[in-house]
Design a protein around this motif. Sequence first.
Motif, short mmCIF file in Angstrom:
data_model
loop_
_atom_site.label_atom_id
_atom_site.label_comp_id
_atom_site.label_asym_id
_atom_site.label_seq_id
_atom_site.Cartn_x
_atom_site.Cartn_y
_atom_site.Cartn_z
N GLU A 216 0.85 -1.18 0.00
CA GLU A 216 0.00 0.00 0.00
C GLU A 216 0.89 1.24 0.00
O GLU A 216 2.12 1.13 0.01
CB GLU A 216 -0.93 0.00 1.22
N LYS A 217 0.28 2.42 -0.04
CA LYS A 217 1.04 3.66 -0.06
C LYS A 217 1.98 3.71 1.15
O LYS A 217 1.56 3.52 2.28
CB LYS A 217 0.11 4.86 -0.04
N ALA A 218 3.25 3.97 0.89
CA ALA A 218 4.24 4.07 1.97
C ALA A 218 3.99 5.35 2.77
O ALA A 218 4.00 6.45 2.22
CB ALA A 218 5.65 4.06 1.40
N SER A 219 3.77 5.19 4.08
CA SER A 219 3.41 6.33 4.92
C SER A 219 4.40 6.59 6.06
O SER A 219 4.40 7.69 6.61
CB SER A 219 2.02 6.10 5.53
N ARG A 237 2.98 -3.39 5.04
CA ARG A 237 2.61 -2.95 3.70
C ARG A 237 2.76 -1.45 3.49
O ARG A 237 2.63 -0.97 2.35
CB ARG A 237 1.16 -3.36 3.40
N VAL A 238 3.02 -0.69 4.56
CA VAL A 238 3.01 0.77 4.44
C VAL A 238 4.33 1.41 4.88
O VAL A 238 4.41 2.62 5.06
CB VAL A 238 1.84 1.38 5.24
N ASP A 240 8.14 2.61 4.14
CA ASP A 240 8.84 3.11 2.96
C ASP A 240 10.16 2.37 2.73
O ASP A 240 10.57 1.52 3.52
CB ASP A 240 9.10 4.61 3.12
N ARG A 266 10.72 -3.28 -1.40
CA ARG A 266 11.03 -2.03 -0.71
C ARG A 266 12.23 -2.15 0.23
O ARG A 266 12.64 -1.16 0.83
CB ARG A 266 9.81 -1.53 0.08
#
Length: 337
Positions: A216-219, A237-238, A240, A266
């Motif tokens: 998912e979007k890296a936050s 999943r998030v 970075d 990642r």
Amino acid sequence: MSSIPDTFRAFRIHDDDEGYRSGLEDIAINDLSEGEVTIQVGYSGINFKDALAATGKGKILRQYPLAGGIDVAGVVVESGSDQVQVGDRVLANGSGLSEVRDGGYSEYLRLTGDIVVPLPETLSMREAMGLGTAGFTAAMSLDRMEANGQRPDMGPILVTGASGGVGTIAINLLTAAGYEAHAITGKVEEFDWLEHLGARQCISRHELHWGQKPLEKASWAGCIDSVGGDMLAGISRVIDLWGSIACCGMAGGHALNTTVFPLILRGVSLLGISSANCPIAVRRKLWNRLGHEWKPPLLDEIITREVTLDDMGDVFNDMMKGRSLGRTVVKISDLED
């Protein structure tokens, strides 16, 4: 220096033909696990693991009976070790306490020299037990993350279980170390307090929606996670690029259902944190850092409760019901600190 009395009090845990039970007893020094260093105990602390052991809700002890308490700080009254001398202030945490040998809920305690840590001069016994295994775990998490390349300029670090012992200390420690800390907790009523400790953003775990894609979007740049289970799977999943997740608890479950994509696409690292059995050289190094550059600036506020041996039952029950906040210390004796 006081001599060792014929009997003294200890909070002992039994599991035998009479059933599982715990409570205060009068015992003698030879009732304790053997060790060449004897201390008069000043303070201990209460961790979730201690509550599990005391209530029988978790299989913590591997032999019985034992005094509970995985953390202890006190003053040496007898020593057959060249590591410490009579009169030294010392501590121990993990290292088999309240698992295979007697722990800190005892007015006197025998320890082996290879698990004793000199108490940093900058920490009182009360402060050391305010940190305890929770603070040591937070420090080990950050130490391993930084050894793996984590830096403040990579972005914010997420802290789960943020209102608990590990979480509150981690937030304040991260902030003092120059990181931006974000907090996840189920206790939205504690948002203001967590922000006071240094959290730049607070998120209710009841409003988390990770999404179900492998990535998912890296936050966040990294995470100190004491929850495990679905929380850890979602976090993976998030995170970075090249971020680290320090896995140090399983309050939310022991299973981990995720994929390898965060690791291989990642470069995310999942770091295991085992504070109970780390090498003594690492233990002493981290306690020295906790007494100096990593000492949480708001430690006195993180210690939200002080009790005696007589009053621990209410704390155990609160922890098992999810009602604990920050850290609780146990004053065992009136040693000068």
